[in-house]
Design a protein around this motif. Structure first.
Motif, mmCIF file in Angstrom:
data_model
loop_
_atom_site.group_PDB
_atom_site.id
_atom_site.type_symbol
_atom_site.label_atom_id
_atom_site.label_comp_id
_atom_site.label_asym_id
_atom_site.label_seq_id
_atom_site.Cartn_x
_atom_site.Cartn_y
_atom_site.Cartn_z
ATOM 1 N N VAL A 5 -2.892 -1.440 10.759
ATOM 2 C CA VAL A 5 -3.784 -2.573 11.121
ATOM 3 C C VAL A 5 -5.182 -2.096 10.890
ATOM 4 C CG1 VAL A 5 -2.305 -3.699 12.702
ATOM 5 C CG2 VAL A 5 -3.986 -1.837 13.616
ATOM 6 N N VAL A 6 -5.339 -0.861 10.365
ATOM 7 C CA VAL A 6 -6.610 -0.352 9.905
ATOM 8 C C VAL A 6 -7.477 -1.027 8.845
ATOM 9 C CG1 VAL A 6 -8.069 1.571 9.731
ATOM 10 C CG2 VAL A 6 -6.240 1.848 11.339
ATOM 11 N N ASN A 7 -6.394 -0.669 7.666
ATOM 12 C CA ASN A 7 -7.077 -1.406 6.315
ATOM 13 C C ASN A 7 -6.209 -2.706 5.961
ATOM 14 O OD1 ASN A 7 -9.096 0.832 6.087
ATOM 15 N ND2 ASN A 7 -7.370 2.226 5.433
ATOM 16 N N GLY A 8 -5.074 -2.907 6.758
ATOM 17 C CA GLY A 8 -4.489 -3.830 6.228
ATOM 18 C C GLY A 8 -4.984 -5.352 6.019
ATOM 19 N N PRO A 9 -5.634 -5.972 6.910
ATOM 20 C CA PRO A 9 -6.361 -7.114 6.802
ATOM 21 C C PRO A 9 -7.482 -7.010 5.542
ATOM 22 C CG PRO A 9 -6.390 -6.654 8.840
ATOM 23 C CD PRO A 9 -5.892 -5.281 8.057
ATOM 24 N N GLY A 10 -8.025 -5.946 5.418
ATOM 25 C CA GLY A 10 -9.251 -5.928 4.145
ATOM 26 C C GLY A 10 -8.385 -5.937 2.824
ATOM 27 N N GLU A 11 -7.319 -5.104 2.856
ATOM 28 C CA GLU A 11 -6.552 -4.823 1.585
ATOM 29 C C GLU A 11 -5.750 -5.900 1.058
ATOM 30 O OE1 GLU A 11 -4.676 -1.142 2.436
ATOM 31 O OE2 GLU A 11 -6.234 0.059 1.905
ATOM 32 N N ALA A 12 -5.328 -6.866 2.055
ATOM 33 C CA ALA A 12 -4.597 -8.112 1.753
ATOM 34 C C ALA A 12 -5.404 -9.100 1.327
ATOM 35 C CB ALA A 12 -3.674 -8.312 3.005
ATOM 36 N N LYS A 13 -6.756 -9.010 1.265
ATOM 37 C CA LYS A 13 -7.746 -10.068 0.763
ATOM 38 C C LYS A 13 -7.303 -10.906 -0.389
ATOM 39 C CE LYS A 13 -12.029 -9.782 3.664
ATOM 40 N NZ LYS A 13 -13.394 -9.356 3.485
ATOM 41 N N GLU A 14 -7.046 -10.141 -1.315
ATOM 42 C CA GLU A 14 -6.869 -10.633 -2.796
ATOM 43 C C GLU A 14 -5.338 -11.344 -2.888
ATOM 44 O OE1 GLU A 14 -7.425 -7.871 -5.649
ATOM 45 O OE2 GLU A 14 -9.513 -7.403 -5.034
ATOM 46 N N CYS A 23 0.909 -0.956 0.049
ATOM 47 C CA CYS A 23 -0.050 0.000 0.050
ATOM 48 C C CYS A 23 0.852 1.150 -0.039
ATOM 49 C CB CYS A 23 -0.826 0.105 1.211
ATOM 50 S SG CYS A 23 -0.058 -0.129 2.856
ATOM 51 N N PRO A 24 0.225 2.418 -0.679
ATOM 52 C CA PRO A 24 1.212 3.620 -0.271
ATOM 53 C C PRO A 24 1.063 4.131 1.243
ATOM 54 C CG PRO A 24 -1.282 4.001 -1.190
ATOM 55 C CD PRO A 24 -1.178 2.454 -1.201
ATOM 56 N N THR A 25 2.000 4.877 1.187
ATOM 57 C CA THR A 25 2.315 5.299 2.693
ATOM 58 C C THR A 25 1.337 6.473 2.926
ATOM 59 O OG1 THR A 25 3.895 6.842 2.070
ATOM 60 C CG2 THR A 25 4.486 4.676 3.085
#
Length: 351
Positions: A300-309, A264-266
């Motif tokens: 940890v906010v968006n990490g799990p969702g963004e890593a789904k693919e 992800c971008p910083t």
């Protein structure tokens, strides 16, 4: 797709054209006369994924060195010749699997015929190469400048010279440092010939700008089904060319295998050294031959969702690292152990 209809050409132990996979080519930057250094560089390029290698042959000593270099490597060797037809003949006599010439600078028809006769006798492919920087004066005048149409006409003129000498074991290369001109030239020539095409953006530049220009240009061309071999021409180490070529082919769905890293971008929520971590992960996976996607996320906010693919992902929090599978956190470790945890997971994945 044009690639499905191109003529099948054998280059040493490799085959191109006719819908065969697009192969990665690079060029050594050692002195070809130095057998030890040149062979060592080629072996390193082989290990990185190079499938065809080109060597400059500016001297008779370089041409003769090919015989020894060939004994030490495992991929086809292309001899790059300019001006001296005797070097082209010597290169073939010393084991070159293919030669790259521009018939326009080889000289008289008799000299071109001498080269073609040896290629024909040994069934060695000839790559006819034309660059925008060396386009003939009459074609520049005809088209009011260097143009895609001029490049195509120049290349086909050279091909016709060799065809008239009774040989059609050919590959064509038309290159320009102008990305859009290069793309247009390939679109035009693909409609006019069925010879395989070697594709690249010549003199693309440094590692940074050269990668951008090459990715844009090769992306446009390859997406249309045009191109049978590629080289990413960089002012840098040949190994970087191979790494970039592999990534371009994988991104376009033309190559499988190798770990793909997405990150992800910083942003202001990032609580770890994401840039450093992503670069470390990318370096770490270079030699892992898994066809999977790894996500590197900064919070940890968006990490799990963004890593789904992704097949597997990691994300960082305040002093803590998370391992993610299927969008779910499956393991939590101290931040400093995050990279080691990922490495262990991938090593076990391989088994």
């Amino acid at each position: 797709m044009y690639r499905d209809h191109t003529k099948v050409i054998h280059i040493g132990n490799r085959v191109i054209g006719g819908g065969n996979p697009v192969l990665i080519q690079s060029m050594t930057n050692t002195k070809t006369e130095n057998v030890e250094e040149t062979a060592a560089q080629i072996l390193a390029l082989e290990a990185a994924g190079c499938e065809i290698i080109r060597c400059a042959v500016p001297t008779m000593e370089a041409a003769q060195a090919l015989a020894e270099i060939k004994k030490r490597i495992h991929i086809p060797l292309v001899a790059d010749i300019h001006f001296d037809y005797k070097l082209a003949i010597a290169a073939m006599e010393n084991g070159a699997d293919k030669i790259r010439i521009n018939p326009g600078n080889i000289g008289s028809t008799e000299r071109i015929k001498a080269v073609v006769d040896v290629a024909k006798e040994r069934n060695i492919p000839i790559r006819v190469g034309v660059n925008s920087g060396s386009l003939e004066k009459e074609l520049v005048e005809k088209y009011h400048g260097v143009t895609a149409e001029g490049l195509v006409e120049s290349a086909l003129d050279k091909v016709h010279i060799i065809e008239e000498l009774g040989y059609d074991n050919l590959v064509i290369s038309i290159k320009s440092s102008d990305v859009l001109m290069c793309a247009r030239a390939h679109e035009l020539i693909a409609q006019k010939t069925d010879y395989p095409l070697h594709v690249g953006i010549t003199e693309a530049g440094t590692l940074w700008s050269g990668n951008i220009k090459s990715a844009a240009g090769l992306g446009i061309i390859l997406y249309q089904g045009i191109g049978d071999t590629i080289r990413v021409s960089l002012t840098g180490a040949p190994l970087e060319e191979v790494k970039s070529a592999k990534r371009i082919l994988k991104t376009l769905g033309l190559r499988k295998g190798g770990v793909e890293v997405v990150s992800c971008p910083t942003c202001g929520r990032t609580q770890i050294d994401l840039i450093g971590l992503a670069n470390q992960v990318e370096d770490m996976v270079q030699d892992i031959n898994l066809d999977i996607k790894v996500a590197v996320m900064g919070c940890v906010v968006n990490g799990p969702g963004e890593a789904k693919e992704a097949d597997i992902g990691i994300a960082g929090g305040v002093g803590v690292g998370l391992l993610i599978r299927g969008g779910e956190i499956v393991k939590k470790v101290p931040e400093e152990e995050l990279l080691d945890m990922l490495r262990e997971e991938l090593q076990n994945w391989e088994k």
